[in-house]
Design a protein around this motif. Sequence first.
Motif, mmCIF file in Angstrom:
data_model
loop_
_atom_site.group_PDB
_atom_site.id
_atom_site.type_symbol
_atom_site.label_atom_id
_atom_site.label_comp_id
_atom_site.label_asym_id
_atom_site.label_seq_id
_atom_site.Cartn_x
_atom_site.Cartn_y
_atom_site.Cartn_z
ATOM 1 N N LEU A 105 0.470 -1.381 0.207
ATOM 2 C CA LEU A 105 0.353 0.347 0.522
ATOM 3 C C LEU A 105 0.895 1.266 0.149
ATOM 4 C CD1 LEU A 105 -3.249 -0.336 -0.278
ATOM 5 C CD2 LEU A 105 -3.199 0.632 2.544
ATOM 6 N N LYS A 106 1.809 1.104 0.931
ATOM 7 C CA LYS A 106 2.472 2.412 0.838
ATOM 8 C C LYS A 106 3.248 2.984 -1.122
ATOM 9 C CE LYS A 106 4.822 2.012 5.852
ATOM 10 N NZ LYS A 106 4.391 0.742 5.969
ATOM 11 N N GLN A 107 3.378 2.173 -1.288
ATOM 12 C CA GLN A 107 3.956 2.331 -3.072
ATOM 13 C C GLN A 107 2.871 3.556 -3.866
ATOM 14 O OE1 GLN A 107 5.910 -0.929 -5.037
ATOM 15 N NE2 GLN A 107 6.107 -1.951 -2.816
ATOM 16 N N LEU A 108 1.770 3.314 -3.266
ATOM 17 C CA LEU A 108 0.633 4.016 -3.835
ATOM 18 C C LEU A 108 0.535 5.296 -3.692
ATOM 19 C CD1 LEU A 108 -2.375 1.660 -3.057
ATOM 20 C CD2 LEU A 108 -1.072 1.565 -5.224
ATOM 21 N N PRO A 109 -0.104 6.073 -3.914
ATOM 22 C CA PRO A 109 -0.337 7.550 -4.133
ATOM 23 C C PRO A 109 -0.966 7.543 -2.808
ATOM 24 C CG PRO A 109 -1.014 7.306 -6.281
ATOM 25 C CD PRO A 109 -0.867 5.845 -5.381
#
Lengths: 213, 185
Positions: free
Chosen positions: B129-133
């Motif tokens: 999730l941390k890779q998403l905007p």
Amino acid sequence: MKTDDLIAALSNNVEPVDRRLVGRTVAIALGLALVAALGLVFAGLGVRADLATPRAVTFLFLKLAFALGTVGAASVYLTRLARPGGERKISLGLAALPFGAIMLLAAISLGQAPSSHWDRMVMGDQWLECLISVPIIAIMPFAVVIWAVRKAAPTNLVQAGAFGGLVAGGVSTVAYALHCTDDSLPFVALWYGGTIVLCTLAGAVLGPRLLRW
Amino acid sequence: MTTAENELKQLMLASQDGDAAAHRALLERLSRHLRAYYKSKLARTGRGAAEAEDLVQEAVLAIHLQRHTYDPAQKLTPWVHAVARYKLIDFLRRTRASRADVPIDEADDITAHDDHVGAESSFDVRRLLKQLPANMQCAIAAVKLDGLSVAEAAQRCDMSESSVKVSIHRGLKALAALIARRTEP
């Protein structure tokens, strides 16, 4: 991560979904595709000058019947192919029916004419223009139709791409028919049918690349 | 028509109407069928249970995201089978196995067996999730992981309710793509 945790997370606040969205998106795309193709023909090629004559109207009607028959059958199947498992509900025979009909009519028309006229009936005046114009006019319609299918989840990407190409090619010939002055059934069968088949093949090749999800 | 088909279809129809309990029951039942399906298919290509669990979760996510593409006029089993098989072929292609390895199967295979033995998949959704905007992260974390309502999430993330909904849908799609890309060669 545990699958049960994922399912619990996905089940928080479930939104209702619109079951008609797939059909509606394809229908909208079809409308946009027609507008794009007609716009290009009106602006770039122009409508045939003799459109008011009975002969022109008769042949325009025949060309449109073939082109719209192709688009109609292909877009029904494209809507099915946009859904998972839709490839089970496809009849390639029905999709090819307009092609069979136009080839039969072309053969009858050739049979009734002396063989010295055949070359002229098949090649017409503008076969090269037709061969080049139809695929070019089909580019925008193809892009819109692929956009619509990408909103859903096709599971046979070759078939979905091919039917996307078939719809785009069909839409393109609907528009091109307004410009084209070659009025013979063998010409329509070979050059309209042939260019639509080219678009279909291009769609089949591009489908797996463009439609992955 | 089998009872499994009938029951699953009823759950899917309720889930399409926004019934969270039915949605959960549907995904739970389908995940057991998917686990049995993937374990048996992957066993034939010499792959393990962890990979099967990754595929189960990819397919569960796909079913969740694509549930609007199920047409109630059709049976549900072939729809689920088509999604499951598509994800299997996609996985085998990504991992450079040949498509010839995929056994020919029928739609009924998907509900033929049940497997309750869930394993951990090889990825952590919170980390991915941390890779998403940021807006997608916030919306998904609030509504899906912390169980807030859309209105509460809109307040916490400082977004409108409709953009919370859009962010969740787009974010889950992006997440599914990230999960698929992890196994890209």
